[in-house]
Structure formats: structure tokens, C-alpha cells
Design an enzyme around this catalytic site. Sequence first.
Site, PDB file in Angstrom:
ATOM      1  CD  GLU A  50     -10.646  93.099  11.902  1.00 39.74           C
ATOM      2  OE1 GLU A  50     -10.107  93.004  13.011  1.00 39.74           O
ATOM      3  OE2 GLU A  50     -11.785  92.678  11.655  1.00 39.74           O
ATOM      4  CG  HIS A  92     -14.820  90.095  10.343  1.00 42.82           C
ATOM      5  ND1 HIS A  92     -15.975  90.716  10.768  1.00 42.82           N
ATOM      6  CD2 HIS A  92     -13.833  90.583  11.148  1.00 42.82           C
ATOM      7  CE1 HIS A  92     -15.702  91.522  11.786  1.00 42.82           C
ATOM      8  NE2 HIS A  92     -14.404  91.468  12.030  1.00 42.82           N
ATOM      9  CE1 TYR A 149      -2.508  93.289  16.880  1.00 42.31           C
ATOM     10  CE2 TYR A 149      -2.050  92.122  14.814  1.00 42.31           C
ATOM     11  CZ  TYR A 149      -2.890  92.892  15.591  1.00 42.31           C
ATOM     12  OH  TYR A 149      -4.115  93.292  15.098  1.00 42.31           O
ATOM     13  NE  ARG A 173      -7.804  94.480  15.916  1.00 43.00           N
ATOM     14  CZ  ARG A 173      -7.330  93.844  16.985  1.00 43.00           C
ATOM     15  NH1 ARG A 173      -6.140  93.289  16.959  1.00 43.00           N
ATOM     16  NH2 ARG A 173      -8.050  93.769  18.092  1.00 43.00           N
ATOM     17  CG  HIS A 199      -9.188  86.463  20.353  1.00 41.58           C
ATOM     18  ND1 HIS A 199      -9.405  85.210  19.843  1.00 41.58           N
ATOM     19  CD2 HIS A 199      -9.367  87.308  19.308  1.00 41.58           C
ATOM     20  CE1 HIS A 199      -9.693  85.292  18.547  1.00 41.58           C
ATOM     21  NE2 HIS A 199      -9.669  86.557  18.202  1.00 41.58           N
ATOM     22  CG  ASP A 235     -11.480  94.951  18.361  1.00 44.10           C
ATOM     23  OD1 ASP A 235     -12.595  95.422  18.065  1.00 44.10           O
ATOM     24  OD2 ASP A 235     -10.978  93.979  17.767  1.00 44.10           O
ATOM     25  CD  GLU A 264     -12.267  95.735  13.565  1.00 50.16           C
ATOM     26  OE1 GLU A 264     -11.972  95.740  14.775  1.00 50.16           O
ATOM     27  OE2 GLU A 264     -12.846  94.794  13.005  1.00 50.16           O
ATOM     28  CG  HIS A 267     -16.378  87.441  13.494  1.00 52.13           C
ATOM     29  ND1 HIS A 267     -15.612  86.684  14.341  1.00 52.13           N
ATOM     30  CD2 HIS A 267     -15.803  88.672  13.475  1.00 52.13           C
ATOM     31  CE1 HIS A 267     -14.624  87.427  14.825  1.00 52.13           C
ATOM     32  NE2 HIS A 267     -14.722  88.637  14.318  1.00 52.13           N
ATOM     33  CG  ASP A 302     -33.017  82.344  40.809  1.00 52.80           C
ATOM     34  OD1 ASP A 302     -31.864  82.862  40.898  1.00 52.80           O
ATOM     35  OD2 ASP A 302     -33.938  82.602  41.592  1.00 52.80           O
ATOM     36  CG  ASP A 358     -15.261  94.655  14.743  1.00 47.79           C
ATOM     37  OD1 ASP A 358     -14.547  95.039  15.677  1.00 47.79           O
ATOM     38  OD2 ASP A 358     -15.057  93.607  14.100  1.00 47.79           O
ATOM     39  CG  HIS A 383      -5.535  89.616  12.517  1.00 45.91           C
ATOM     40  ND1 HIS A 383      -6.095  90.577  11.701  1.00 45.91           N
ATOM     41  CD2 HIS A 383      -4.842  90.291  13.480  1.00 45.91           C
ATOM     42  CE1 HIS A 383      -5.788  91.779  12.165  1.00 45.91           C
ATOM     43  NE2 HIS A 383      -5.010  91.638  13.231  1.00 45.91           N
TER      44      HIS A 383
HETATM   45  N1  GLY Z   1     -13.688  92.466  17.336  1.00 43.81           N
HETATM   46  C1  GLY Z   1     -13.642  91.277  16.595  1.00 43.81           C
HETATM   47  C2  GLY Z   1     -12.916  91.461  15.342  1.00 43.81           C
HETATM   48  O1  GLY Z   1     -12.293  92.474  15.142  1.00 43.81           O
HETATM   49  O2  GLY Z   1     -12.983  90.633  14.482  1.00 43.81           O
HETATM   50 MN    MN Z   2     -13.322  92.860  13.229  1.00 40.19          MN
HETATM   51 MN    MN Z   3     -12.714  94.307  16.136  1.00 42.35          MN
END
Ligand code: GLY
Ligand code: MN
Ligand code: MN
Length: 443
Positions: free
Chosen positions: A390, A351, A394, A411, A240, A257, A413, A358, A36, A268, A347
Amino acid sequence: MLPYSERRLRLADAMRAQGGGVAIAFTAPERPRNRDSEYPYRWDSYFYYLTGFPEPEAALVVIAEAGRTESILFCREKNPERETWDGFRYGPEAASERFGFERSLPFGSLDEELPRLLADRPALWYALGADDALDARLQRWLGSVRAQARTGVTAPARAFDLYAVLDEMRLFKDTHELATMRRAAQISAAAHVRAMRVTRAGCREYEIEAELLHEFRRNGSQFPAYGSIVAGGANACVLHYRGNDARLADGDLLLIDAGCELDGYASDITRTFPVNGRFGAAQRTLYELVLEAQRAAVDATQPGARFAAPHDAAVRVLAQGMIDCGLLQGTLDGVIESGAYRRFYMHRTSHWMGMDVHDCGEYREPGEPAAGEAGRPWRILHPGMVLTIEPGIYVRAADDVPQAFHDIGIRIEDDALVTDTGCEILTLDAPKRPEDIEALMRG
Ligand code: GLY
Ligand code: MN
Ligand code: MN
């Protein structure tokens, strides 16, 4: 005027441009977690964008006719007993007053009211095919309008995707949204600074995650905007990474991140820094490369440029750097053409960001491709759009990779608002120059 009322009027104008009709938007349901207990409630972004109304069990109907717009909210009724257990509910009367709806009605009256509201409207806007339960409900409502055909009543003859209209509106942030996004970005930047200050060899990744969450929440953020990634050493090469439970080793980098959600708006940020406060030589080489790629991408983020411009700029710098430091062999054009750089940068660079991390919004120019074009070109950037920048690198351990770079994941960002002259970085308060990071960690 409330920003939500203004957005409803803009939606109604877009509907009138197609001959007018009725739009229906539901908020998100509460979702059970186990037995619940429920997940913390988070309303539907589209619904909230148009209403500012925070409660579950609610729907918005907008009627757009020539010269007239009416917004009707359906929401839970006041209920002293339930309010004793679960807290305040506006109820229809207070909801109209507080949020500027022309009318508010009990959520329980939807099935009775909707056939009436749909009757004799030329067109319907809703989230086409997004939710089976809503589709079934609409079918019933439309069926009951059609059943009255002999009395001269007609059902909407056309349906439009409500999301397509709202996606386009949400892509251009208004002043109210930007104020919230700037604040969300500041809170997240402060959380990254906090993380840099407390990180020590031997800490667990989740201890650092706890510091981030603490900083978010103590500044009024309701949730993280997405699952925080706190990835030490080789974990940073898992894009991820979710574990967040490893011990941080002296000599490793830590990639974080993480961004908060504030009043429905995401931020982000990624920062990567040395666990012991000093970049090693190979780490610094790759870090400087990613930083340079990010600088190039920021420079390319300008009104009139295409959405892909920051990515293309970052890729050129990264690919050249990969060749220079022996990660790749060949020419710059060669490794870009073949996609060889994707082994270490897999990647994209940007975005859209807004209510959703996103965020919604077309990445290609709307409309048909121009004659002779294979597809629709990337979207042109305009002031008011917000995107992330970003780039990263890697490097997983492998025999054909110089050992000094093994298991380094980096990274950087930031969140950028396109302005009239370039872009405004909303997340500058989180340091990213190596000397600034090292000074902060020493201090
Ligand atoms: N944290 C998700 C991205 O960087 O797209
Ligand atoms: Mn991002
Ligand atoms: Mn991110």
C-alpha cells in the site's frame, strides 16, 4: 476434520515439544455501548481460530500429554427463556458435537473445574499479561491447586505465552482461511467498483461509504474490517481520516480505504480516483508514480525476500518520482538516506493481514540475532503469508511545494498472498490503472 480441530492438534504438538501441559483461551466479552445496548458482538480472534465457536462467555482448555490431546469447551448452557429474547445458544452438548471438542462444560463451572484441570500439569499456556481479570482468575485457580500441595498435587511450574505459539500459526494461512480471504477480497473489490460507479461531484463522503457498506453486507460480510476511510480532496492527506462527511468537489480525487470482514477474515483495499471521472494532469502524474511504486513492491513480494523488500522497492520509486516532479531536491540515495521522502510518504508499505486487519505475527525473524547483527533481521517471506502492499503519496499545501500538487493524497492498496513463485494479488477485481478507472466511471 474441521480446520479448528486440526489447529488444536497443532497447538498441542507445539505444547508437547515443551513437555506438554494445559492451555487456556477465553473469547472476548460483550461490550456495552451505552445504557443497555451493546456493540455488535465480535469474538476473540485467537479463541475463534481454535474453536470456530461464535458465542460470548466461552473458554477453551487444551490438554496436551504424551500421546493424548483433549479439548474442553466451556460455554453457556441452553436457556429457553434467554434464547427467546437473544437467540440460539449451542449449549455444551451440541457444541461438542458441532465443533469436535472432546468435552464441553457449562461456563459457570470454570472456577470449580480449572483447579482440577491445572493440577499436576507441568506447564501452562495463556495470554500472559493480556487481561487483568484473567490474570486474577488464574491466580485464584493456581492458588487453589497449590493449597492442595500436602496431598501431593503440584501446580504448573512454567508458563508460556499462548499468543506467541498462535501468532506463528496464524501467520501461515491454511486452505480454509485462504478460501475465506479470497472471498472477502472479492466482496471488497466489488464495493470499490460500486463506489467508482456512483461517485459524483456534490455527493457527501458518507453517501459513498453507505454504498460500500451496502455491498459488504449484501454479500454476507458481517462487519467492515476497520473504519472505512472515504476522503475527498485534502482529506486524503489525513492518514486516519474519520469524518466521512464532506462534500465531494469536481476536480478533486477521492481516496477510499475500505475492506469487509467475512466470517472473521479481513480484507483491506485502497483506491483513489477522480470525483468527476477524469484524472487531472498533476493528479495523473502522482497517481502513475504511486502505481509504479506499487508495481515495484508487488514484484519484490516473493518467497525468500525479506518483509521490508516491498517497502524498500516502493520507497525507491517514490523518492525518485518526488525528485523528478520537484517535490524534493537532491539525489535518490540522499533523500532516502536523510528520510526526506517521509514528508510525503510517512507510513510503511505492508502489514500482515488475516483475522485482524493488522494481523498478528512477528515482523522480524524469530530467535536471537546472529553474531555481529545489531538486531533481528526482517522476516523472510514464505508461501502462505498474507500482507498488504500500500504505497501512497500525501502532499499538503505549503509554500515550498509546487502548487499543482497541493492537497493531493493518493494510496493504492492490495492484499497479497505469498506463493511458491511470487505473490497472488487477492484484490485484483478493483481496477487501478487510470484508463480502467476512467472507463468504468464513464460506463
Ligand atoms: N486500513 C488500514 C490499513 O490500511 O492499514
Ligand atoms: Mn492496510
Ligand atoms: Mn487500508
